[in-house]
Design a protein around this motif. Sequence first.
Motif, PDB file in Angstrom:
ATOM      1  N   ASP A  19       0.809  -1.214   0.000  1.00  0.00           N
ATOM      2  CA  ASP A  19       0.000   0.000   0.000  1.00  0.00           C
ATOM      3  C   ASP A  19       0.846   1.270   0.000  1.00  0.00           C
ATOM      4  O   ASP A  19       0.469   2.270  -0.611  1.00  0.00           O
ATOM      5  N   TYR A  20       1.977   1.215   0.701  1.00  0.00           N
ATOM      6  CA  TYR A  20       2.814   2.410   0.791  1.00  0.00           C
ATOM      7  C   TYR A  20       3.901   2.464  -0.279  1.00  0.00           C
ATOM      8  O   TYR A  20       4.599   3.461  -0.410  1.00  0.00           O
ATOM      9  N   GLY A  21       4.055   1.389  -1.041  1.00  0.00           N
ATOM     10  CA  GLY A  21       4.950   1.426  -2.185  1.00  0.00           C
ATOM     11  C   GLY A  21       6.380   1.007  -1.956  1.00  0.00           C
ATOM     12  O   GLY A  21       7.262   1.334  -2.752  1.00  0.00           O
ATOM     13  N   GLY A  22       6.666   0.278  -0.881  1.00  0.00           N
ATOM     14  CA  GLY A  22       8.026  -0.199  -0.687  1.00  0.00           C
ATOM     15  C   GLY A  22       8.365  -0.460   0.774  1.00  0.00           C
ATOM     16  O   GLY A  22       7.596  -0.123   1.679  1.00  0.00           O
ATOM     17  N   PHE A  23       9.548  -1.041   0.998  1.00  0.00           N
ATOM     18  CA  PHE A  23       9.979  -1.397   2.352  1.00  0.00           C
ATOM     19  C   PHE A  23      10.255  -0.152   3.195  1.00  0.00           C
ATOM     20  O   PHE A  23       9.876  -0.086   4.355  1.00  0.00           O
ATOM     21  N   ALA A  24      10.936   0.833   2.601  1.00  0.00           N
ATOM     22  CA  ALA A  24      11.282   2.050   3.347  1.00  0.00           C
ATOM     23  C   ALA A  24      10.021   2.810   3.745  1.00  0.00           C
ATOM     24  O   ALA A  24       9.886   3.285   4.880  1.00  0.00           O
ATOM     25  N   GLN A  25       9.074   2.912   2.807  1.00  0.00           N
ATOM     26  CA  GLN A  25       7.838   3.637   3.091  1.00  0.00           C
ATOM     27  C   GLN A  25       7.010   2.918   4.158  1.00  0.00           C
ATOM     28  O   GLN A  25       6.412   3.552   5.025  1.00  0.00           O
ATOM     29  N   ALA A  26       6.982   1.584   4.081  1.00  0.00           N
ATOM     30  CA  ALA A  26       6.250   0.804   5.085  1.00  0.00           C
ATOM     31  C   ALA A  26       6.889   0.962   6.461  1.00  0.00           C
ATOM     32  O   ALA A  26       6.193   1.054   7.476  1.00  0.00           O
ATOM     33  N   ALA A  27       8.209   1.017   6.482  1.00  0.00           N
ATOM     34  CA  ALA A  27       8.920   1.198   7.752  1.00  0.00           C
ATOM     35  C   ALA A  27       8.549   2.530   8.390  1.00  0.00           C
ATOM     36  O   ALA A  27       8.317   2.613   9.604  1.00  0.00           O
ATOM     37  N   ASP A  28       8.476   3.594   7.578  1.00  0.00           N
ATOM     38  CA  ASP A  28       8.089   4.907   8.101  1.00  0.00           C
ATOM     39  C   ASP A  28       6.656   4.879   8.633  1.00  0.00           C
ATOM     40  O   ASP A  28       6.373   5.421   9.699  1.00  0.00           O
ATOM     41  N   ALA A  29       5.771   4.258   7.874  1.00  0.00           N
ATOM     42  CA  ALA A  29       4.356   4.240   8.263  1.00  0.00           C
ATOM     43  C   ALA A  29       4.122   3.439   9.540  1.00  0.00           C
ATOM     44  O   ALA A  29       3.276   3.801  10.359  1.00  0.00           O
ATOM     45  N   LEU A  30       4.874   2.333   9.688  1.00  0.00           N
ATOM     46  CA  LEU A  30       4.678   1.461  10.848  1.00  0.00           C
ATOM     47  C   LEU A  30       5.625   1.787  12.001  1.00  0.00           C
ATOM     48  O   LEU A  30       5.618   1.091  13.024  1.00  0.00           O
ATOM     49  N   HIS A  31       6.467   2.823  11.807  1.00  0.00           N
ATOM     50  CA  HIS A  31       7.422   3.251  12.836  1.00  0.00           C
ATOM     51  C   HIS A  31       8.371   2.118  13.225  1.00  0.00           C
ATOM     52  O   HIS A  31       8.595   1.833  14.405  1.00  0.00           O
ATOM     53  N   ARG A  32       8.894   1.469  12.190  1.00  0.00           N
ATOM     54  CA  ARG A  32       9.854   0.394  12.392  1.00  0.00           C
ATOM     55  C   ARG A  32      11.051   0.620  11.484  1.00  0.00           C
ATOM     56  O   ARG A  32      11.062   1.520  10.652  1.00  0.00           O
ATOM     57  N   THR A  33      12.075  -0.214  11.654  1.00  0.00           N
ATOM     58  CA  THR A  33      13.234  -0.107  10.783  1.00  0.00           C
ATOM     59  C   THR A  33      12.991  -0.864   9.491  1.00  0.00           C
ATOM     60  O   THR A  33      12.172  -1.796   9.449  1.00  0.00           O
ATOM     61  N   GLN A  34      13.709  -0.489   8.448  1.00  0.00           N
ATOM     62  CA  GLN A  34      13.544  -1.172   7.170  1.00  0.00           C
ATOM     63  C   GLN A  34      13.995  -2.625   7.267  1.00  0.00           C
ATOM     64  O   GLN A  34      13.402  -3.520   6.646  1.00  0.00           O
ATOM     65  N   SER A  35      15.027  -2.863   8.049  1.00  0.00           N
ATOM     66  CA  SER A  35      15.515  -4.242   8.211  1.00  0.00           C
ATOM     67  C   SER A  35      14.473  -5.109   8.914  1.00  0.00           C
ATOM     68  O   SER A  35      14.330  -6.298   8.609  1.00  0.00           O
ATOM     69  N   SER A  36      13.719  -4.509   9.834  1.00  0.00           N
ATOM     70  CA  SER A  36      12.656  -5.249  10.521  1.00  0.00           C
ATOM     71  C   SER A  36      11.539  -5.629   9.550  1.00  0.00           C
ATOM     72  O   SER A  36      11.017  -6.749   9.607  1.00  0.00           O
ATOM     73  N   ILE A  37      11.217  -4.708   8.654  1.00  0.00           N
ATOM     74  CA  ILE A  37      10.193  -4.987   7.648  1.00  0.00           C
ATOM     75  C   ILE A  37      10.652  -6.126   6.742  1.00  0.00           C
ATOM     76  O   ILE A  37       9.904  -7.066   6.449  1.00  0.00           O
ATOM     77  N   SER A  38      11.893  -6.040   6.287  1.00  0.00           N
ATOM     78  CA  SER A  38      12.447  -7.054   5.395  1.00  0.00           C
ATOM     79  C   SER A  38      12.474  -8.426   6.077  1.00  0.00           C
ATOM     80  O   SER A  38      12.118  -9.447   5.474  1.00  0.00           O
ATOM     81  N   TYR A  39      12.877  -8.447   7.351  1.00  0.00           N
ATOM     82  CA  TYR A  39      12.938  -9.706   8.096  1.00  0.00           C
ATOM     83  C   TYR A  39      11.542 -10.324   8.230  1.00  0.00           C
ATOM     84  O   TYR A  39      11.363 -11.537   8.058  1.00  0.00           O
ATOM     85  N   THR A  40      10.534  -9.492   8.512  1.00  0.00           N
ATOM     86  CA  THR A  40       9.169  -9.981   8.691  1.00  0.00           C
ATOM     87  C   THR A  40       8.645 -10.626   7.416  1.00  0.00           C
ATOM     88  O   THR A  40       8.015 -11.693   7.446  1.00  0.00           O
ATOM     89  N   ILE A  41       8.916  -9.989   6.263  1.00  0.00           N
ATOM     90  CA  ILE A  41       8.450 -10.535   4.990  1.00  0.00           C
ATOM     91  C   ILE A  41       9.184 -11.833   4.663  1.00  0.00           C
ATOM     92  O   ILE A  41       8.577 -12.810   4.207  1.00  0.00           O
TER      93      ILE A  41
END
Length: 291
Positions: A19-41
């Motif tokens: 929805d937000y268009g990428g890992f970095a954008q999702a990290a900003d929206a969810l207030h998490r780090t980009q590495s955390s987003i990548s690890y979760t996926i």
Amino acid sequence: MEKSRTTLDQWITLQAVVDYGGFAQAADALHRTQSSISYTINKLEQTLGVEILSLEKRRAVLTHEGKLLLELSREITEKAISLEKKAKNLMFNNKLKINIVIDPLYISALFWNKISQFIKENKHYDINIHKTALSKSDILAQKDQDLVITHYNVKSLQPIDLESIKTVLVTHPKSVLQHLQHDELSKELQRHTYISLLADGSNADHNNQVIQVGSVETAINFVKQGLGYSRLPLTVVQEELNKNTIKQLNIHSEDKEYKFYLYLNKNSFSTEDIKNLLSLINNPHQNLIID
């Protein structure tokens, strides 16, 4: 009982990436780090044994399997959120509330008739309605709103088409801008105060002052005071134009129509109420009966 090996957090993270268009954008929206987003996926893909996202030109793109799983995941997360809302409602005597956010540019008697009819037929809802200018990123962040009307089209959120609203540029009748034509006027606009109803001030480029307002009425009052110029819905300002309290600029190329869309948080309504609301909105010939 068989237990799920995936978590709601994993599916919500996947939805955010899309929805937000990428890992970095999702990290900003969810207030998490980009590495955390990548690890979760990655963990989600490993658990399922299915590739959900693939890299194409350094950009994450949903696979065919990923598209199917994404849509199914939305149903699951929506039901989970709905369950939480219903639990909260039990604490407040089962009284349901609907929060509606409407773009100030959207002025539609037809839509208000339809919403009024829905409200009259659903007394079990309390309704909070307010107008505010939203940016495109705000639309994605409106998790607590139940209905949002905006001119932004975010396809991933499955918007419902509403009508288009024609807007015009207006000033005080004695504004110096009224004496300019076409190219000269377009350049001069950048040097004058712009009264904006849009959150991002996207109507024009500005080298000078921009005033953000939340209602057409406020914008009209500023223009009538000779403060600057504004883009306003034609149907609303027509009476003022007829009275010559404000005047349209002679730059027809700047007349613009905005297509509006409605975003519905399905977790806020029962299935039957959703059907009733959509039947009203999608039937432009249905009239409101006042009792």
